[in-house]
Motif scaffolding. Structure first.
Motif, PDB file in Angstrom:
ATOM      1  N   ARG A 104      25.365   4.462  66.448  1.00 42.17           N
ATOM      2  CA  ARG A 104      25.912   5.397  67.430  1.00 42.17           C
ATOM      3  C   ARG A 104      26.421   4.641  68.662  1.00 42.17           C
ATOM      4  NH1 ARG A 104      22.787   9.062  70.707  1.00 42.17           N
ATOM      5  NH2 ARG A 104      20.978   8.318  69.614  1.00 42.17           N
TER       6      ARG A 104
ATOM      7  N   ASN B  43      26.719   1.139  69.011  1.00 44.46           N
ATOM      8  CA  ASN B  43      27.377  -0.158  68.858  1.00 44.46           C
ATOM      9  C   ASN B  43      28.348  -0.153  67.683  1.00 44.46           C
ATOM     10  OD1 ASN B  43      25.528  -0.819  70.765  1.00 44.46           O
ATOM     11  ND2 ASN B  43      24.133  -1.788  69.328  1.00 44.46           N
ATOM     12  N   ALA B  44      29.255   0.793  67.722  1.00 43.62           N
ATOM     13  CA  ALA B  44      30.198   0.873  66.620  1.00 43.62           C
ATOM     14  C   ALA B  44      30.963  -0.440  66.496  1.00 43.62           C
ATOM     15  CB  ALA B  44      31.149   2.020  66.872  1.00 43.62           C
TER      16      ALA B  44
ATOM     17  N   ILE C  88      33.749   3.626  81.006  1.00 47.19           N
ATOM     18  CA  ILE C  88      33.665   3.171  79.606  1.00 47.19           C
ATOM     19  C   ILE C  88      32.429   3.832  79.022  1.00 47.19           C
ATOM     20  CG2 ILE C  88      33.365   1.187  78.097  1.00 47.19           C
ATOM     21  CD1 ILE C  88      34.605  -0.533  80.380  1.00 47.19           C
TER      22      ILE C  88
ATOM     23  N   TYR D 258      30.593   9.516  75.259  1.00 48.28           N
ATOM     24  CA  TYR D 258      29.589  10.269  74.490  1.00 48.28           C
ATOM     25  C   TYR D 258      29.998  11.749  74.474  1.00 48.28           C
ATOM     26  CZ  TYR D 258      24.909  11.569  72.808  1.00 48.28           C
ATOM     27  OH  TYR D 258      23.850  12.060  72.095  1.00 48.28           O
TER      28      TYR D 258
ATOM     29  N   VAL E 165      36.968   6.131  78.444  1.00 48.31           N
ATOM     30  CA  VAL E 165      37.390   5.476  77.197  1.00 48.31           C
ATOM     31  C   VAL E 165      36.172   5.330  76.293  1.00 48.31           C
ATOM     32  CG1 VAL E 165      39.314   4.227  78.261  1.00 48.31           C
ATOM     33  CG2 VAL E 165      37.121   3.099  78.047  1.00 48.31           C
ATOM     34  N   ASP E 166      36.416   5.499  75.022  1.00 46.08           N
ATOM     35  CA  ASP E 166      35.323   5.400  74.060  1.00 46.08           C
ATOM     36  C   ASP E 166      35.890   4.983  72.707  1.00 46.08           C
ATOM     37  OD1 ASP E 166      32.220   6.794  74.175  1.00 46.08           O
ATOM     38  OD2 ASP E 166      33.005   6.189  72.206  1.00 46.08           O
ATOM     39  N   VAL E 167      35.104   4.259  71.943  1.00 45.67           N
ATOM     40  CA  VAL E 167      35.545   3.791  70.637  1.00 45.67           C
ATOM     41  C   VAL E 167      35.440   4.908  69.591  1.00 45.67           C
ATOM     42  CG1 VAL E 167      33.309   2.935  69.804  1.00 45.67           C
ATOM     43  CG2 VAL E 167      35.408   1.691  69.216  1.00 45.67           C
ATOM     44  N   ASN E 168      34.669   5.921  69.885  1.00 43.02           N
ATOM     45  CA  ASN E 168      34.439   7.005  68.920  1.00 43.02           C
ATOM     46  C   ASN E 168      35.502   8.107  69.078  1.00 43.02           C
ATOM     47  OD1 ASN E 168      33.533   9.129  67.397  1.00 43.02           O
ATOM     48  ND2 ASN E 168      31.443   9.083  68.197  1.00 43.02           N
TER      49      ASN E 168
ATOM     50  N   CYS F  15      35.079  11.585  70.694  1.00 50.34           N
ATOM     51  CA  CYS F  15      34.975  11.769  72.156  1.00 50.34           C
ATOM     52  C   CYS F  15      36.220  12.390  72.756  1.00 50.34           C
ATOM     53  CB  CYS F  15      34.661  10.438  72.835  1.00 50.34           C
ATOM     54  SG  CYS F  15      33.039   9.826  72.408  1.00 50.34           S
TER      55      CYS F  15
ATOM     56  N   GLY G  53      39.469   3.806  72.264  1.00 49.51           N
ATOM     57  CA  GLY G  53      39.688   2.364  72.077  1.00 49.51           C
ATOM     58  C   GLY G  53      38.398   1.620  72.320  1.00 49.51           C
ATOM     59  N   ASP G  54      38.481   0.320  72.089  1.00 43.57           N
ATOM     60  CA  ASP G  54      37.286  -0.527  72.141  1.00 43.57           C
ATOM     61  C   ASP G  54      37.208  -1.251  73.480  1.00 43.57           C
ATOM     62  OD1 ASP G  54      35.401  -2.670  71.715  1.00 43.57           O
ATOM     63  OD2 ASP G  54      35.652  -2.300  69.563  1.00 43.57           O
ATOM     64  N   GLN G  55      36.036  -1.245  74.079  1.00 42.30           N
ATOM     65  CA  GLN G  55      35.893  -1.883  75.390  1.00 42.30           C
ATOM     66  C   GLN G  55      36.049  -3.398  75.333  1.00 42.30           C
ATOM     67  OE1 GLN G  55      31.234  -1.103  75.907  1.00 42.30           O
ATOM     68  NE2 GLN G  55      32.006  -2.341  77.559  1.00 42.30           N
ATOM     69  N   ARG G  56      36.048  -3.965  74.120  1.00 38.87           N
ATOM     70  CA  ARG G  56      36.270  -5.406  73.991  1.00 38.87           C
ATOM     71  C   ARG G  56      37.745  -5.758  73.967  1.00 38.87           C
ATOM     72  NH1 ARG G  56      32.806  -6.086  68.635  1.00 38.87           N
ATOM     73  NH2 ARG G  56      33.742  -4.049  68.365  1.00 38.87           N
TER      74      ARG G  56
ATOM     75  N   HIS H  38      30.235  -7.289  75.124  1.00 42.16           N
ATOM     76  CA  HIS H  38      31.186  -6.209  75.408  1.00 42.16           C
ATOM     77  C   HIS H  38      31.311  -6.005  76.920  1.00 42.16           C
ATOM     78  CE1 HIS H  38      30.275  -4.164  71.240  1.00 42.16           C
ATOM     79  NE2 HIS H  38      30.390  -5.462  71.160  1.00 42.16           N
TER      80      HIS H  38
HETATM   81  C1  LIG Z   1      25.576   5.812  76.698  1.00 38.61           C
HETATM   82  S1  LIG Z   1      26.879   6.565  75.846  1.00 38.61           S
HETATM   83  C2  LIG Z   1      27.885   7.122  77.170  1.00 38.61           C
HETATM   84  C3  LIG Z   1      27.233   8.205  77.940  1.00 38.61           C
HETATM   85  C4  LIG Z   1      28.102   8.838  78.987  1.00 38.61           C
HETATM   86  N1  LIG Z   1      28.621   7.890  79.928  1.00 38.61           N
HETATM   87  C5  LIG Z   1      27.257   9.850  79.731  1.00 38.61           C
HETATM   88  O1  LIG Z   1      26.531   9.455  80.668  1.00 38.61           O
HETATM   89  O2  LIG Z   1      27.318  11.029  79.383  1.00 38.61           O
HETATM   90  C6  LIG Z   1      27.722   5.199  75.189  1.00 38.61           C
HETATM   91  C7  LIG Z   1      29.065   5.456  74.556  1.00 38.61           C
HETATM   92  O3  LIG Z   1      29.677   4.174  74.387  1.00 38.61           O
HETATM   93  C8  LIG Z   1      30.481   4.232  73.236  1.00 38.61           C
HETATM   94  N2  LIG Z   1      30.763   2.876  72.740  1.00 38.61           N
HETATM   95  C9  LIG Z   1      29.987   2.083  71.948  1.00 38.61           C
HETATM   96  N3  LIG Z   1      30.613   0.933  71.678  1.00 38.61           N
HETATM   97  C10 LIG Z   1      31.795   0.975  72.335  1.00 38.61           C
HETATM   98  C11 LIG Z   1      32.890   0.082  72.434  1.00 38.61           C
HETATM   99  N4  LIG Z   1      32.867  -1.117  71.814  1.00 38.61           N
HETATM  100  N5  LIG Z   1      33.960   0.442  73.171  1.00 38.61           N
HETATM  101  C12 LIG Z   1      33.996   1.656  73.789  1.00 38.61           C
HETATM  102  N6  LIG Z   1      32.982   2.552  73.719  1.00 38.61           N
HETATM  103  C13 LIG Z   1      31.896   2.213  73.009  1.00 38.61           C
HETATM  104  C14 LIG Z   1      29.697   5.079  72.261  1.00 38.61           C
HETATM  105  O4  LIG Z   1      30.568   5.636  71.299  1.00 38.61           O
HETATM  106  C15 LIG Z   1      29.048   6.115  73.192  1.00 38.61           C
HETATM  107  O5  LIG Z   1      29.781   7.319  73.219  1.00 38.61           O
END
Ligand SMILES: C[S@@+](CC[C@H](N)C(=O)[O-])C[C@H]1O[C@@H](n2cnc3c(N)ncnc32)[C@H](O)[C@@H]1O
Length: 402
Positions: free
Chosen positions: A95, A97-98, A216, A219, A240-243, A246, A261-264, A292
């Motif tokens: 969830r 660390n996609a 970034i 969720y 921004v989120d990889v999922n 969202c 998109g991916d934060q990396r 990341h």
């Molecule tokens: C802790 S949750 C975010 C919670 C949100 N900020 C909140 O407080 O309601 C972490 C999110 O980071 C996303 N995530 C994980 N790896 C990621 C990546 N490489 N790039 C972008 N988002 C990523 C997950 O899909 C997840 O939705």
């Protein structure tokens, strides 16, 4: 315990037999071993497994043999979490660390520790024939290094004591903060209670100023809704989120935008800056994986954040959990990375003398060579679990004696 049976007790199922390593190979591998915790993997090709070990050293060169010691605490934690089902562990990881390139290895480590738990063998020592060693990788576990310097604190400070916390409302940090009160009426999120006083203190100067905010990690969009409410009318909130799921939180009518998109991915982050930025506030609440967090900071701080802006990173607890290595995937932890900015901020002093900074002396200089980022690092503040990095154009250090 024989080498092979002890490895099997750890659940190491990789091909153990029919491979002989030479003494040179063992020497090369041993040179790569650092202090602290080593991660040892075994196997061939795609089939690998491994475990973290608290010590790894040579036993003999001829025949090539190593002695390794597993970390009992890790095993204990694996047992306790294992009781809550291994599937639960996996779903948590996927969830947050996609697309993690280390996931295969992490799975192997869990597999090894689970199998070890099942073996009911509490002796955490094994002798490993180097002949089954295909890869040894080590990385610095900086929390371990840091722990050895704890001893510099006085014994009084290090005395173990009890810390009581209540599990029932009212929770002061919710009741007494603007951000906390708002958060308590927004469903779909979870936050450390200690963050709310920090949010109030650090972010209030942007309230009502129509800031551009990038977060970034979306969720379920709870924090995007919090920022929209907290910063008020005209604030532009970008998540921004990889999922891809969202994007449900995308709500341009309320000036809340979600991009997938991916934060990396530096190019992706740059496209976000071009489309919506530059930003007054950037919050990293994404994967919480060290590499990341570091990649995002490197991509965004210089070009994505405005002068007088704040870069904020959450959830450093992930760098300290000793039951998992999931988040410590970089040569340094992200807390060490952000602490390093303090050194960069002061690095200008390395190349000069006190006299060079004296404005009332003819020998005083007017130009200095410095890392670009040092010119805009204003304040670096740590609170538990978070760092606040304030960006503001700085004057070079100068001394005036009157
Ligand atoms: C802790 S949750 C975010 C919670 C949100 N900020 C909140 O407080 O309601 C972490 C999110 O980071 C996303 N995530 C994980 N790896 C990621 C990546 N490489 N790039 C972008 N988002 C990523 C997950 O899909 C997840 O939705």
């Amino acid at each position: 315990m024989s080498a092979q049976s002890s490895l099997r007790a750890f659940g190491v199922k990789a091909a153990l037999a029919n491979h002989s390593a030479d003494a040179e190979g063992l020497k090369r591998a041993l040179r790569a071993l650092g202090g602290g915790v080593s991660l040892i993997t075994a196997g061939e090709g795609e089939t690998r497994t491994g475990a973290t070990v608290t010590s790894a050293t040579a036993l003999s060169i001829e025949p090539p043999r190593m002695i390794i010691s597993l970390k009992p605490f890790l095993l204990d934690m694996a047992c306790r979490r294992g009781a809550r089902s291994a599937a639960g562990l996996r779903s948590t990881t996927s969830r947050w660390n996609a697309c993690d390139p280390m996931s295969e290895l992490r799975h192997s480590v869990r597999h090894a520790t689970r199998a070890r738990r099942d073996s009911h063998d509490k002796s955490a020592l094994g002798v490993w024939h180097a002949s089954c060693m295909v890869q040894i990788s080590t990385y610095r576990e900086s929390t371990m290094a840091l722990k050895s310097s704890y001893n510099m604190l006085s014994p009084d400070m290090l005395r173990k004591t009890t810390w009581k916390g209540s599990k029932t409302p009212p929770f002061e940090n919710i009741e007494n903060t603007t951000s906390g009160k708002m958060w308590s009426s927004i469903p779909g999120g979870h936050k450390w209670l200690g963050y709310f006083p920090v949010y109030d203190r650090e972010f209030s100067r942007f309230r009502g100023k129509r800031p551009r905010v990038l977060e970034i990690g979306v969720y379920r969009g709870a924090s995007l809704r919090l920022w929209s409410r907290f910063f008020g009318v005209g604030a532009r909130i970008v998540g921004v989120d990889v999922n891809p799921q969202c994007s449900k939180s995308d709500n341009p009518g309320s000036n809340i935008h979600v991009e997938i998109g991916d934060q990396r991915d530096a190019a992706f982050l740059q496209s976000i800056v071009e489309k919506y930025g530059p930003f007054d506030l950037i919050i990293d609440d994404g994967s919480h994986v060290a590499s990341h967090q570091i990649a995002s900071f490197n991509a965004l701080f210089m070009t994505g954040l405005k002068n007088n802006g704040i870069y904020f990173v959450e959830d450093f607890e992930c760098m300290y959990w000793s039951n998992t290595d999931d988040y410590r995937d970089a040569p340094v932890t992200s807390t060490d990375f952000f602490k390093m900015l303090i050194d960069v901020q002061n690095s200008v002093f390395e190349d000069y003398t006190y006299q060079d900074f004296q404005v009332h002396r003819p020998t005083g200089l007017t130009e200095y060579s410095v890392f670009d980022i040092a010119k805009s690092l204003s304040n670096i503040k740590f609170a538990r679990g978070v760092v606040v990095i304030e960006k503001m154009e700085q004057e070079p250090p100068r001394v005036l004696h009157l």
